[in-house]
Structure formats: structure tokens, C-alpha cells
Motif scaffolding. Structure first.
Motif, PDB file in Angstrom:
ATOM      1  N   ILE A  47       0.869  -1.176   0.000  1.00  0.00           N
ATOM      2  CA  ILE A  47       0.000   0.000   0.000  1.00  0.00           C
ATOM      3  C   ILE A  47       0.901   1.219   0.000  1.00  0.00           C
ATOM      4  CG2 ILE A  47      -1.781   1.261   1.246  1.00  0.00           C
ATOM      5  CD1 ILE A  47      -2.608  -1.444   2.475  1.00  0.00           C
ATOM      6  N   SER A  48       0.674   2.101  -0.968  1.00  0.00           N
ATOM      7  CA  SER A  48       1.500   3.299  -1.075  1.00  0.00           C
ATOM      8  C   SER A  48       0.620   4.501  -1.390  1.00  0.00           C
ATOM      9  CB  SER A  48       2.582   3.117  -2.147  1.00  0.00           C
ATOM     10  OG  SER A  48       1.997   2.870  -3.396  1.00  0.00           O
ATOM     11  N   GLU A  49       1.247   5.654  -1.373  1.00  0.00           N
ATOM     12  CA  GLU A  49       0.521   6.900  -1.577  1.00  0.00           C
ATOM     13  C   GLU A  49       1.350   7.805  -2.469  1.00  0.00           C
ATOM     14  OE1 GLU A  49      -1.132  10.598   1.200  1.00  0.00           O
ATOM     15  OE2 GLU A  49      -0.211   8.851   2.141  1.00  0.00           O
ATOM     16  N   SER A  50       0.703   8.410  -3.436  1.00  0.00           N
ATOM     17  CA  SER A  50       1.343   9.432  -4.258  1.00  0.00           C
ATOM     18  C   SER A  50       0.607  10.739  -4.013  1.00  0.00           C
ATOM     19  CB  SER A  50       1.322   9.041  -5.739  1.00  0.00           C
ATOM     20  OG  SER A  50       0.001   8.987  -6.218  1.00  0.00           O
ATOM     21  N   HIS A  53      -3.118   9.918  -5.488  1.00  0.00           N
ATOM     22  CA  HIS A  53      -3.771   8.618  -5.346  1.00  0.00           C
ATOM     23  C   HIS A  53      -3.199   7.810  -4.185  1.00  0.00           C
ATOM     24  CE1 HIS A  53      -4.806   9.478  -9.561  1.00  0.00           C
ATOM     25  NE2 HIS A  53      -5.790   8.612  -9.404  1.00  0.00           N
ATOM     26  N   TYR A  54      -4.014   6.846  -3.749  1.00  0.00           N
ATOM     27  CA  TYR A  54      -3.544   5.747  -2.914  1.00  0.00           C
ATOM     28  C   TYR A  54      -3.419   4.551  -3.854  1.00  0.00           C
ATOM     29  CZ  TYR A  54      -5.118   8.605   0.993  1.00  0.00           C
ATOM     30  OH  TYR A  54      -5.294   9.623   1.881  1.00  0.00           O
ATOM     31  N   HIS A  55      -2.431   3.698  -3.610  1.00  0.00           N
ATOM     32  CA  HIS A  55      -2.190   2.550  -4.483  1.00  0.00           C
ATOM     33  C   HIS A  55      -2.161   1.282  -3.641  1.00  0.00           C
ATOM     34  CE1 HIS A  55      -1.017   5.448  -7.567  1.00  0.00           C
ATOM     35  NE2 HIS A  55      -0.294   6.031  -6.626  1.00  0.00           N
ATOM     36  N   GLU A  57      -1.387  -2.789  -4.215  1.00  0.00           N
ATOM     37  CA  GLU A  57      -0.882  -3.811  -5.128  1.00  0.00           C
ATOM     38  C   GLU A  57      -0.957  -5.156  -4.418  1.00  0.00           C
ATOM     39  OE1 GLU A  57       2.452  -1.200  -7.500  1.00  0.00           O
ATOM     40  OE2 GLU A  57       3.016  -2.220  -5.649  1.00  0.00           O
ATOM     41  N   ALA A 121      -8.885  -0.460 -11.444  1.00  0.00           N
ATOM     42  CA  ALA A 121      -8.007  -1.602 -11.174  1.00  0.00           C
ATOM     43  C   ALA A 121      -7.550  -2.223 -12.480  1.00  0.00           C
ATOM     44  CB  ALA A 121      -8.758  -2.641 -10.338  1.00  0.00           C
ATOM     45  N   CYS A 129      -3.329  -4.214  -9.436  1.00  0.00           N
ATOM     46  CA  CYS A 129      -3.053  -2.830  -9.033  1.00  0.00           C
ATOM     47  C   CYS A 129      -4.367  -2.062  -8.949  1.00  0.00           C
ATOM     48  CB  CYS A 129      -2.137  -2.148 -10.031  1.00  0.00           C
ATOM     49  SG  CYS A 129      -0.539  -2.941 -10.206  1.00  0.00           S
ATOM     50  N   ASN A 131      -5.944   1.685  -7.995  1.00  0.00           N
ATOM     51  CA  ASN A 131      -5.656   3.098  -7.767  1.00  0.00           C
ATOM     52  C   ASN A 131      -6.900   3.768  -7.213  1.00  0.00           C
ATOM     53  OD1 ASN A 131      -2.980   3.067  -8.781  1.00  0.00           O
ATOM     54  ND2 ASN A 131      -3.818   2.973 -10.849  1.00  0.00           N
TER      55      ASN A 131
END
Length: 148
Positions: A47-50, A53-55, A57, A121, A129, A131
Motif C-alpha cells: 500500500i503506497s501513496e502518491s 492517489h492511494y495505491h 498492489e 483496477a 493494481c 488506484n
């Protein structure tokens, strides 16, 4: 609080009565077959964040995009997959069969800053993935501040 590591060999030397008995159980439950099966019940997630967006995978190799079902109920995003075990190898007699991926469900609670209307997705190369866009007010704002 102190973390104390359990060492079964240390206890076996103290009591000496059931050393062989405990060794049998250690060899069974420390077998990679059991530990791998317990770890592989659900796929691993990143789980990541830009900025926008949150992502999410999910590593789920060997599945097809038709096997997945993604649903959103209130603020809980649920990802499930179901794959029937195929018995097309009837002429073979297996000594050990480890890969039959039946089903799994992973659920994630979305933060209040997530915009649930624009979730998309894709599944490629064994990774699902997802988003999740952020609401406009939650996007990371950056600016230079003048020093006076």
C-alpha cells in the motif's frame, strides 16, 4: 518489556524425559510445507501513496482478471478471488500437491480522504493494481514560503 525467545532445545535438556517426543513435533510443525501453506492463504499487499492517489498492489500470480471480484461497501474495499481446482491431470498420481489456490478475501478500510467514485483496477504480470484517487482537499499541497 523484554522479549524472550523460546528455545525448545534448552527446555529439552532440562527435563530430559520427552526429548524425542518434542523433536518429532518440532520437525512436523517447522516443516516448510506447513509454514508455506499458512503464509500463502492470502496474497501479500503493498500500500503506497502518491500526490493524487492511494495505491494497493496485490501479488496474486497464476490467476486471471476474471477470477477477481472487487467491491466497496461504505468505506471498506474488499478484494476476493476464487479459482476452482482443475482436475485435468487425472492420469497423474501426485506424491505432493501444493498449488491449488482456492479462494481468498482481503479487505482494506479506506481513509476519509479517498474518493471512492474514481477507483480503477488492472491486473498484469501477476499483480493486481488498484488506484484510489484522493479527494481534492486531501491532495498534497506544496508551495514555497517567503522568508521576510
Amino acid at each position: 518489556m523484554t522479549l524472550v525467545k523460546f528455545n525448545p532445545n534448552r527446555d529439552n535438556k532440562k527435563n530430559g524425559l520427552m526429548t524425542g517426543f518434542n523433536d518429532v513435533f518440532d520437525s512436523i510443525f517447522n516443516d516448510t510445507f506447513f509454514s508455506d501453506r499458512l503464509m500463502s492463504r492470502v496474497p501479500a499487499a503493498n500500500i503506497s501513496e502518491s500526490q493524487d492517489h492511494y495505491h494497493v498492489e496485490l501479488a496474486a500470480p497464476g490467476l486471471k482478471k476474471e477470477d477477481f471480484k472487487i467491491s466497496l461497501e461504505r468505506d471498506v474495499l474488499s478484494i476476493s478471488a476464487e479459482q476452482s481446482a482443475q482436475n485435468d491431470l487425472q492420469e497423474r498420481s501426485f506424491n505432493k500437491r501444493e498449488f491449488s489456490y482456492n479462494s481468498f478475501v482481503r479487505s482494506f478500510t479506506l481513509p476519509d480522504s479517498a474518493d471512492d467514485n474514481g477507483i480503477d483496477a488492472k491486473y498484469e504480470n501477476g499483480v493486481l493494481c488498484i488506484n484510489i484517487p484522493k479527494r481534492e482537499e486531501a491532495k498534497i499541497q506544496s508551495r514555497q514560503i517567503e522568508i521576510k
